[in-house]
Design a protein around this motif. Structure first.
Motif, PDB file in Angstrom:
ATOM      1  N   GLN A   1      -4.470  -3.663   4.356  1.00 58.91           N
ATOM      2  CA  GLN A   1      -5.380  -4.334   3.442  1.00 58.91           C
ATOM      3  C   GLN A   1      -4.818  -4.305   2.012  1.00 58.91           C
ATOM      4  O   GLN A   1      -4.436  -3.241   1.512  1.00 58.91           O
ATOM      5  CB  GLN A   1      -6.751  -3.662   3.461  1.00 58.91           C
ATOM      6  CG  GLN A   1      -7.418  -3.674   4.834  1.00 58.91           C
ATOM      7  CD  GLN A   1      -8.849  -3.212   4.772  1.00 58.91           C
ATOM      8  OE1 GLN A   1      -9.612  -3.663   3.934  1.00 58.91           O
ATOM      9  NE2 GLN A   1      -9.214  -2.314   5.677  1.00 58.91           N
ATOM     10  N   PRO A   2      -4.769  -5.474   1.366  1.00 55.02           N
ATOM     11  CA  PRO A   2      -4.246  -5.528  -0.014  1.00 55.02           C
ATOM     12  C   PRO A   2      -5.003  -4.609  -0.968  1.00 55.02           C
ATOM     13  O   PRO A   2      -4.430  -4.082  -1.922  1.00 55.02           O
ATOM     14  CB  PRO A   2      -4.438  -7.004  -0.401  1.00 55.02           C
ATOM     15  CG  PRO A   2      -4.454  -7.737   0.898  1.00 55.02           C
ATOM     16  CD  PRO A   2      -5.120  -6.803   1.878  1.00 55.02           C
ATOM     17  N   LEU A   3      -6.290  -4.405  -0.696  1.00 53.56           N
ATOM     18  CA  LEU A   3      -7.101  -3.559  -1.575  1.00 53.56           C
ATOM     19  C   LEU A   3      -6.589  -2.127  -1.593  1.00 53.56           C
ATOM     20  O   LEU A   3      -6.707  -1.429  -2.606  1.00 53.56           O
ATOM     21  CB  LEU A   3      -8.561  -3.600  -1.117  1.00 53.56           C
ATOM     22  CG  LEU A   3      -9.616  -3.150  -2.142  1.00 53.56           C
ATOM     23  CD1 LEU A   3      -9.544  -3.994  -3.401  1.00 53.56           C
ATOM     24  CD2 LEU A   3     -11.016  -3.229  -1.526  1.00 53.56           C
ATOM     25  N   PHE A   4      -6.003  -1.694  -0.455  1.00 56.67           N
ATOM     26  CA  PHE A   4      -5.466  -0.335  -0.388  1.00 56.67           C
ATOM     27  C   PHE A   4      -4.322  -0.158  -1.382  1.00 56.67           C
ATOM     28  O   PHE A   4      -4.219   0.866  -2.066  1.00 56.67           O
ATOM     29  CB  PHE A   4      -4.993  -0.021   1.029  1.00 56.67           C
ATOM     30  CG  PHE A   4      -4.203   1.251   1.127  1.00 56.67           C
ATOM     31  CD1 PHE A   4      -4.826   2.489   1.052  1.00 56.67           C
ATOM     32  CD2 PHE A   4      -2.813   1.214   1.271  1.00 56.67           C
ATOM     33  CE1 PHE A   4      -4.089   3.666   1.130  1.00 56.67           C
ATOM     34  CE2 PHE A   4      -2.078   2.379   1.346  1.00 56.67           C
ATOM     35  CZ  PHE A   4      -2.712   3.611   1.279  1.00 56.67           C
ATOM     36  N   PHE A   5      -3.444  -1.153  -1.466  1.00 52.74           N
ATOM     37  CA  PHE A   5      -2.299  -1.062  -2.370  1.00 52.74           C
ATOM     38  C   PHE A   5      -2.742  -1.144  -3.830  1.00 52.74           C
ATOM     39  O   PHE A   5      -2.149  -0.511  -4.712  1.00 52.74           O
ATOM     40  CB  PHE A   5      -1.293  -2.170  -2.040  1.00 52.74           C
ATOM     41  CG  PHE A   5      -0.654  -2.000  -0.691  1.00 52.74           C
ATOM     42  CD1 PHE A   5       0.385  -1.097  -0.516  1.00 52.74           C
ATOM     43  CD2 PHE A   5      -1.117  -2.704   0.406  1.00 52.74           C
ATOM     44  CE1 PHE A   5       0.976  -0.919   0.729  1.00 52.74           C
ATOM     45  CE2 PHE A   5      -0.542  -2.534   1.644  1.00 52.74           C
ATOM     46  CZ  PHE A   5       0.503  -1.639   1.804  1.00 52.74           C
TER      47      PHE A   5
END
Length: 319
Positions: free
Chosen positions: A273-277
């Motif tokens: 998930q992009p939000l994790f990065f």
């Protein structure tokens, strides 16, 4: 003690110096002031220093400093302030646009109880390309600083001696000396409408870029005043906000994953998930800001600012 010290930064003003020094001497003698005139040659490429040497030979009240190169107006004023002996220190430009006839009025205002008096060129002999940006610049500076002056950039100013001895002018901070004075415990700041002379010799040494530099300097001096003794308050606050944002986003992603698995719902991997990065970057930035704050604290506790200019020659100073 000498009553008045006149501090004049000089950059390529060989034509105006004889007339300026004669004018200052005439005003001082008419009013019976004891005085000194300190001319700081800021790396002029013309014959300004040779003119100062010649003038000092015939005027015992004239003193000169010669920089090894051009360091800027702030450095010139700082050097003059360090050597000024007068009860009242008056600054003016060397281009004859500041009138020495204003000196007695400025002196009386300081003796009347003010710490700083700034000149206000209410009627200016400048093109509209300079006057309109100047009004905008001064309006923004008034709003940010809380000091009700109409012309922060006017070179004609007067100071109580103890004011100039308790401030350090560096970089491009000469525009904000009243602000520096206020922050160092000298809040009695006044203003005097002064005469603005049309330029008689040479050309202006300042372009429109000074307004952009002025805004950047205002941001810089405001930041330094608020945080120079407590940089961790600034960097630590940003670091805490960034770190907590990343941490909370990570916790939310983990909660979503666990909740989805418990309900038998297929959930994307956290690391997919992009939000994790984004959360990971926020955490790393937060830690870096904390480290920056610690390093800044160490630097402010151990570092002292030295003069950032070199003097090649001095005239008529007693040691």
């Amino acid at each position: 003690m000498i009553q008045i010290s006149v501090v004049v930064p000089v950059f390529n003003e060989e034509e105006s110096l004889p007339e300026l020094t004669q004018w200052i001497s005439r005003v001082m003698n008419q009013h019976g002031f004891s005085y000194e005139v300190i001319l700081i040659n800021d790396g002029s490429t013309d014959h300004s220093w040779e003119v100062i040497q010649t003038l000092s030979g015939t005027n015992k009240f004239l003193k000169g400093l010669n920089f090894t190169r051009n360091y800027g107006k702030s450095a010139a004023l700082d050097a003059g302030f360090k050597r000024a002996e007068g009860e009242v220190v008056i600054t003016m430009d060397a281009d004859l646009q500041d009138s020495p006839d204003e000196i007695p009025g400025l002196y009386e205002m300081i003796k009347g109880g003010l710490d700083v008096v700034s000149g206000w060129k209410k009627e200016r002999h400048d093109p509209i390309s300079k006057t309109i940006p100047s009004k905008f610049f001064n309006g923004v500076t008034r709003w940010i600083s809380g000091i009700e002056l109409h012309d922060f950039n006017c070179g004609l100013k007067a100071y109580r001696n103890k004011v100039v001895k308790n401030i350090t002018v560096y970089g491009e901070m000469h525009r904000y000396i009243p602000l520096l004075a206020k922050w160092n415990g000298f809040p009695k700041i006044g203003e005097k409408v002064v005469q603005h002379q049309a330029r008689k010799y040479g050309y202006s040494k300042f372009g429109l870029e000074r307004f952009l530099n002025g805004f950047l300097d205002l941001i810089s001096v405001s930041f330094v005043h608020r945080y120079k003794k407590k940089p961790m308050h600034f960097f630590g606050s940003l670091g805490t906000l960034s770190f907590l944002s990343g941490f909370l986003i990570t916790c939310w992603l983990i909660f979503q994953k666990i909740y989805g698995l418990s309900r038998g719902v297929k959930v994307r991997e956290i690391v997919d998930q992009p939000l994790f990065f984004l959360a990971l970057v926020a955490i790393i930035v937060g830690v870096q800001l904390f480290v920056t704050g610690f390093i800044a604290e160490l630097m402010t506790s151990s570092n002292s600012k030295e003069a950032e200019y070199k003097i090649d020659e001095e005239i008529n100073f007693d040691f």
